[in-house]
Each structure stands twice: as C-alpha cells, then as structure tokens.
Design an enzyme around this catalytic site. Structure first.
Site, short mmCIF file in Angstrom:
data_model
loop_
_atom_site.label_atom_id
_atom_site.label_comp_id
_atom_site.label_asym_id
_atom_site.label_seq_id
_atom_site.Cartn_x
_atom_site.Cartn_y
_atom_site.Cartn_z
NE ARG A 1 76.31 68.56 -1.50
CZ ARG A 1 76.14 69.48 -0.55
NH1 ARG A 1 76.75 69.34 0.61
NH2 ARG A 1 75.37 70.52 -0.77
CG LEU A 2 81.10 70.03 -7.62
CD1 LEU A 2 82.49 70.32 -7.07
CD2 LEU A 2 81.09 70.11 -9.13
CB CYS B 1 77.24 64.78 -7.59
SG CYS B 1 77.08 66.42 -6.84
CG ASN C 1 75.19 63.95 -11.11
OD1 ASN C 1 75.60 65.07 -10.87
ND2 ASN C 1 75.47 63.31 -12.24
N GLY C 2 73.02 66.45 -9.92
CA GLY C 2 72.37 67.43 -10.77
C GLY C 2 72.05 68.72 -10.04
CD GLU C 3 72.24 74.31 -9.87
OE1 GLU C 3 72.01 75.40 -9.33
OE2 GLU C 3 73.24 74.09 -10.58
CB ILE D 1 76.17 73.36 -6.85
CG1 ILE D 1 77.21 72.60 -7.67
CG2 ILE D 1 75.69 74.59 -7.61
CD1 ILE D 1 78.44 73.40 -8.03
CG ASP E 1 69.32 70.84 -5.60
OD1 ASP E 1 70.14 70.49 -4.73
OD2 ASP E 1 69.60 70.86 -6.82
#
Length: 316
Positions: free
Chosen positions: A55-56, A2, A81-83, A58, A106
């Site tokens: 946003r991507l 993202c 941005n992240g996971e 996931i 998340d």
C-alpha cells in the site's frame, strides 16, 4: 500507486511462502503497508485464495486502511490499487441506505458498494482502479479494471491455479507461470516498441481489458465489458448539452475544471508533473485559477531539441 497479487488454487494448497514472496516483489509500489491473507473453502470443492497487497497510503493514512480488507457483513475480501475520486459522495449515499463505516478509506466504500449494488457498482466508481474481490457467499473471484485502463492488472490461468498481479514480473516471481515468450507479444514489441494489450510478452499472461470485469467461478473464467467509450458517447449525446446534443467548445473549460479538481481528493499533498506542454500547463492553470497551490515537478533534458524547461519555468 499500490500493488496487488492473488492466487486461487483449486484442490491443491498454495505453495508455502509463495504469496509472501510475490507480495514483497511489489514493495516499490507500496512502501507504507503490506498484508496477506489466505482464505480456505471446502465446498463445493477445496479452494485456497491468497491475497496480497502493498500500500501507498493516499486516503485514510491510519491502520484502518490496511489491506487485504474484509467486509464484516458479507465476509467478502478485497485488494485494491487506485483511487475513487467520488468515494465521499458514494459513502454518503451508502450511509443513507444504512451502511456503517469503520474507516475513511475508499477501499471500504468499494466493499460496501458491492454489498449493496453488486457488480453494477462498477458503473458508479469515478476514478482509476484495479481490484480483486473475493465474493465469499458465492465462492467466486472478481477482477475489475477502470474504464481507461489506467491501473494495470495481469492474470494467468492453468489447470489448477488462477494468478493475478499488478505486474507481469510478480506473476513470474511465483514460479507458477512458465517463462516462455509469447509470439504475438514479441511481434507487437518489434513492430510498435511496446506490447499491445491484452497480450503481454509472456505466453499465457494476459491483461484484464479496460472497462471489463473477470469472474473466476468453479474453475472457469468469464469476462464482461461494463463500460466502453461508444456507449458512453451515445449517452452523452442524449443529454441536452447543446442544440445537437454534443458538448460545445465553450463548455470545455468547465468539464476540464471539474475533472482536475476531482483529482485533488487526497489526505497527502498533491503535485503536478509539468512538462511545459499544453496539457500539463492546462492542469496547472486550472489549479491556479481555482486557488490551489501545488508543487510542480519537471524533467529537463540537456539536448535543446527535447528541452522544454523554458516553458515549464514560465508556467510554474
């Protein structure tokens, strides 16, 4: 991946259209959704905080995962941005503490974790992340980056503005950052072929160091390290893993398995970049041995001295 962007302006308004234009420049990082918000505060001084996100998707592919996201209890805002691979475990712990959730993302877990645990929540997050959080009650901006610095985060400070983004060129796109080469960054590039953080090639633009949280409050910026590998190693040595407190070689497969399987937390298909080398081949082996079938993707060179296609095909 993202992309995030933010502008904090003190005693002046954010220039019209700048936040939206900068957010659009990150479209290649997040094709699934986009959003911007401007928060206006009047005390203790006039402040505008603009947050933008591409946003991507996931986790939680629904509109409930939209960013910027606000905590309905505290009024805090986040772009992220992240996971977070352990977000489900954290969510269960927070729900046991009485927290109610609206989404399955998340992102919302980070907001709730900060509400309950404050900055100490950073040490609980297992994953890769770069996020900015506007603490509405305290009127302060927090920027945090994961311990390994997997996700990028850059910033620039002037007399009246503080700007951050996932990419340096997005900072430049705002027109609020002077386009001047940094001598240290240039020397680093010429010596090593890349610019070593926290410097960048642009003067006045720095990277948030891995394992650090930056706080912007009342016009001042402070940085704090919340994690470093030496402290982590000291804690690991204190754990009773082997006779001398150090993990032994026969424990490596279990450690690697847990790490790889934790990265499968996703609401979309997971794939593996497979070069044919020992590291990526080990990842595919772990997945295969644990009954996970994942598509592999390889980049093959025409030059034989660089071509590992034979090995990647065998592993696949």
């Amino acid at each position: 991946m993202c992309g995030i962007i933010g502008i904090l302006a003190r005693k002046i308004p954010i220039p019209s259209g700048v936040l939206e234009q900068a957010t659009r420049s990150l479209a290649h990082r997040g094709p699934d959704d986009s959003g911007t918000v401007i928060i206006r505060e009047t005390s203790p001084e006039p402040v505008e905080v603009g947050l933008g996100s591409r946003r991507l998707a996931i986790l939680d592919l629904s509109p409930l995962g939209h960013q910027p996201m606000q905590d309905p209890v505290t009024g805090n805002w986040i772009v992220y941005n992240g996971e977070i691979y352990n977000f489900r475990e954290l969510r269960e712990e927070l729900e046991a503490a009485g927290v109610e959730f609206q989404s399955h993302s998340d992102t919302e877990v980070i907001l709730a974790a900060y509400r309950v645990w404050g900055e100490s929540c950073l040490t609980r997050l297992g994953g890769m992340f770069a996020f900015a959080l506007w603490d509405a009650p305290r009127k302060r901006l927090l920027l945090a980056r994961d311990p390994m610095g997997i996700k990028p985060l850059y910033y620039h400070q002037s007399k009246q503005t503080f700007i951050f983004a996932s990419e340096v060129r997005t900072l430049l796109r705002t027109g609020l950052v002077p386009r001047k080469a940094d001598p240290t960054g240039v020397l680093s590039y010429l010596a090593f072929g890349s610019v070593y953080e926290p410097w960048t090639i642009v003067e006045g633009v720095m990277a948030v160091p891995p394992g650090h949280v930056l706080t912007v409050e009342n016009g001042s910026v402070s940085s704090r390290e919340y994690w470093n590998p030496l402290q982590s190693l000291s804690r690991a040595e204190a754990e009773p893993r082997s006779g001398n407190g150090i993990a032994t070689a026969d424990q490596l497969p279990a450690i690697l398995r847990d790490a790889v399987l934790s990265h499968l937390v996703s609401d979309v298909p997971v794939g593996v970049f497979l070069s044919g080398g020992i590291d990526s081949s080990a990842l595919v082996a772990v997945l295969s041995h644990n009954g996970v079938r994942a598509n592999t993707f390889s980049l093959v060179f025409q030059e034989e001295e660089f071509n590992e296609g034979q090995y990647s095909r065998e592993v696949a």
